[in-house]
Design an enzyme around this catalytic site. Sequence first.
Site, mmCIF file in Angstrom:
data_model
loop_
_atom_site.group_PDB
_atom_site.id
_atom_site.type_symbol
_atom_site.label_atom_id
_atom_site.label_comp_id
_atom_site.label_asym_id
_atom_site.label_seq_id
_atom_site.Cartn_x
_atom_site.Cartn_y
_atom_site.Cartn_z
ATOM 1 N NE ARG A 69 0.651 -4.259 -7.360
ATOM 2 C CZ ARG A 69 0.888 -3.282 -6.458
ATOM 3 N NH1 ARG A 69 -0.112 -2.573 -5.981
ATOM 4 N NH2 ARG A 69 2.123 -3.026 -6.058
ATOM 5 C CB ILE B 241 2.335 1.221 -7.889
ATOM 6 C CG1 ILE B 241 0.950 0.647 -7.678
ATOM 7 C CG2 ILE B 241 3.318 0.127 -8.217
ATOM 8 C CD1 ILE B 241 0.380 -0.031 -8.927
ATOM 9 C CB SER B 242 1.150 1.449 -2.183
ATOM 10 O OG SER B 242 1.323 2.832 -2.017
ATOM 11 C CD GLN B 243 3.893 -4.434 1.310
ATOM 12 O OE1 GLN B 243 4.160 -3.436 1.945
ATOM 13 N NE2 GLN B 243 4.113 -5.653 1.762
ATOM 14 N N PRO B 244 0.644 -4.092 -2.446
ATOM 15 C CG PRO B 244 0.416 -5.893 -3.935
ATOM 16 C CD PRO B 244 1.440 -5.067 -3.238
#
Lengths: 242, 828
Positions: A60, A86-89
């Site tokens: 990531r 970038i989205s939260q994992p």
Amino acid sequence: MKKTTLLLLLFLLFPYGTPLADPADPSAAIRARDRMVREQIEARGISSPLVLDAMRSVPRHEFVPGDLVESAYNDHPLPIGEGQTISQPYIVALMTEALRLKPSDRVLEIGTGSGYQAAVLSGLAAQVFTIEIKHKLYVNSTHILQKLNYRNITCRPGDGYFGWPEAAPFDAIMITAAVDHIPPPLVKQLRDGGRLVLPLGSPFGYQNLVLVSKQGEDVAVKQITGVLFVPMTGHAMQKGRP
Amino acid sequence: MMPHLAVFGVSFSALAFEVLLARLFAISQWHHLSFMVISIALFGFAASGTVLSLIGPTRPSEPAGDLRPAKFAVPSLLCSASIIAAFLGLARLPLDYYRLVLEPVQLVYLLAVYLMLILPFFIAGWIVALAYIANPQRPGPIYFASMTGSALGALAPVALVAAVGELAIVGFAALVPLAAALSGVPAVFSRKSAAQRRSWSGAAFILGWGLVCGTGVWLLTPAAESRLPIKSSEYKLLSHVLQYPDTRAVESLSGIRGRIERVRSPHLRFAPGLSLKYTDSLPSAEALFIDRDQPFFLYDLQSAEGSGFARFTLSFSGYDLVGVPRQALLIMGSGGLAVACARAAEARNIRIVQPDPHLADLVGRHYGLEVVRDSPRALLARTEDAFDVIHIESWGASLPGADALYQDHLLTVDGLKQCLLRLTPQGALVVSRKLMLPPSAALRLWSTVRKALLECGQAEPERCIAMLRNWDTFTLLATRGPIQSPQRVLEFARRLNFDVVYLNGAEPSDANRFNVFDSPYHFDEIQRLEKAIREGTPEEFFSGYLLDVEPRTDLQPFSGSFLKWNRIGDLYRSLGGRPHTLFLAGEIVVAIVFVQALAVAGALLLIPAVAVAKKAGAAGSSEMVYFLGIGAGFIFAELLFIYAGTFFLGDPVVSLAVVLTVLLVSSGAGGLWAQRFGSIGIRPALLAAAAALLLAAATLWGLSDRLLALPEIWRYAALSLSVMIPGFAMGVPFPLGMRFLLQGPLDRSLAWAVNGCASVLASIAAAQIAISAGLQWILCAALLGYALAFWGSRGKTGKPTHEPRSGLRFKPSVPNLKPKKLEGEESE
């Protein structure tokens, strides 16, 4: 140096997760990813081994700007420039799990963004097609994906509203761009039995996902909230009780 | 004359800059950041009092009582320079509110912005405080100069921004103090000795003046606009859209209500609530972005696709119920889908109401429709027409939580009641909004329209309401009488795969069939509320619910505010335990700003309190309480009038301009009157101010229905008259206090600091009070402020004090009026 020190000090105020101590050290990144998967994803109920493996394998930190690398594995979204995040994992994992991909599947992603989601999808599907309307993001993400050698991802610039007719039908479609309605062309390009997923709300506050599944002429829409919304309404509404 | 000119100039600039900053932040960021930054920057005024109290108005080498023109000319020049520097710094700094919660470095940028913006207000405050110090027995004219300068500064952006743009206003704000600074130039040339004439300070002053003047004039030119465009957060909607290929902004219109940018792109599509049963194309559209965020779409309804798509949207459910509407009234804050719905329904007469003149003109020209340029509430109050459909469409800001601070008088009990009363017997009110979890807006809207129906005399309001949803939007329908064909609504929902949130007689199976949640949350909660109402326990429901979903009224018109402070822990858990989602809420931002402000105020007041506590001549605490009280009281009153003005005039910025202009001019007049007739005494003046305020507030709210029905120009007049009288009365206590309660420069500096801190704290507190408790409590807070001042003035007769030994005289620069030199003083 001063900026780094200040950032580190400020980071103490934001104990969100697993800062990456030294981005240049591969083993540190691996440890950070393991911890991310364990504490942020598995602990929240994501159970698919394939999804967990995919989240462990994709670096990531390669998909975020240099000054945010230390925060790459934290439990929140990150701004990556050009008005994108970038989205939260956990969101990435939740959306990926919702698609229930098989190794033979062909997936369409609308909104490549950083390329991270496409990279995760590529570990679970045969082929990933991804479209990005913003040229700079398209160039950046393509470069990163090529650099990291993701061979089963095909990127293209363009308006994802109309999907990718030449490559249709798709077993799964993921819309990561903001939409106020589900584009009819995308529903048409979804294979019978296919699943389409999109998140709701702002990138910093995604609460739930919409899952569209197609069976013949019927199209069903389901909300997936996961742990993003803990219903504290009705009889569950006593203080402290989820 | 010099201090008055300087005071007028910097007061003008400070207010103009403040109003402009609010506009600039609204365009480049969101209102949250504007509120946060400007609130703290205004502490500059108070800080000037603090510093003056510590260092005094004159240097140790200067004779006490000696205030040369340079004392005002140089700071005036610095004020101008700091405005320009602050604006240029702001333009360069990559502060982004959207990233504030997640990027620690944004806090550093925020701190830099605070410091940059505090400076102009500090310098302005310095000059005004100095003027009071220099004229201890004549504060009235100083007060008048300050208030009238501020009033014109509030008015200037409103009057000019549409014609000259935002950047030119910065130029004006920077240039005005230079007039006062210019009057310091003769002092440079009037110096007697060659050595003094050769001194660098004079040359530097003239050079600086020229540089600042030149930059200020440059800012007025179109060249500046192209060199210094206002940059927006990349997370604002327009910033996203402009990155699409073949997309461009073709027109930009500045106005005090907002900047509108018209964008053409083949990639613009807008169809919230569109059914999945619709498989055709959408018509192309242009978009009007208001402050680069909230879009208003102009569809090409002449195209082959036309308006057919609208028949497949949730919003169309109201038109389907009514049939072919004869008259449709469309109220659209943003969006634009309502026009497509009305056209698709073949409504015979479509009228749109839109308060923004630019938007009204663009929409009217595009569709060839009648657009009434007025506040929706005012139109509803005065029109005699009845409508088959009244469609309210408002999708809110793209930043979640940004609507919490938005004053909305349409979705209140009173507003919806007005809408219902303007419906034909078969007509329908249609309200389209976003669907949220936990259920909030839907729940509140249901309870609000139910209450409105009761107030319209409807005995069975539940039979008059229907609500449908899809996966992220809902539409409420309300009729004046029971819905004649609820089956029709149900068929519409089933045909287009929508779910029922509420419909009398609907089965639970209709609630979660096509857009499936884990549980039909919205349906369930409304059922619970309805049951509580039947059992006579609605208060229990509202108090026990996670969010504040009680109906809103015109006295508490913040329909986007749902936070309950005592349930914040539960809300945090409900949102998945993610702190960054909470920090987007407007209420939380206001609370954070208040805490910050308390800390700053504490520092600004404690430091001098400790440093000067034992100095001779320092005023007691009761005098400071007096200035705290009148500072807070004045600002609470000001904000009360601004909120009221927003109700009557339909726009907060227009209201701010009108109220500030009238209030400040009238209070300045009060200050002048106080100079002449100050022997009335302080306590009578306070009582008069409180009484006038109470009377004005009672009149405004008591006659609100009648006033709202007046034509626009009369509403402006009525509001102005209501503000003028209390404004005059509220302008008396400050100069009286300056004149009769304080002993010397130290007192006046401290009083200035206290008054400044009270003003800022009150302005932030007013926002929280308005959201949480209602506007009536702001009135109470204002009265409390004056009560506090009343207590602080105890034992004071209000008669002139003994002229202090170190009384300050302002020394003019004209040589033949120069007083006798004091020992050791150099010649000029």
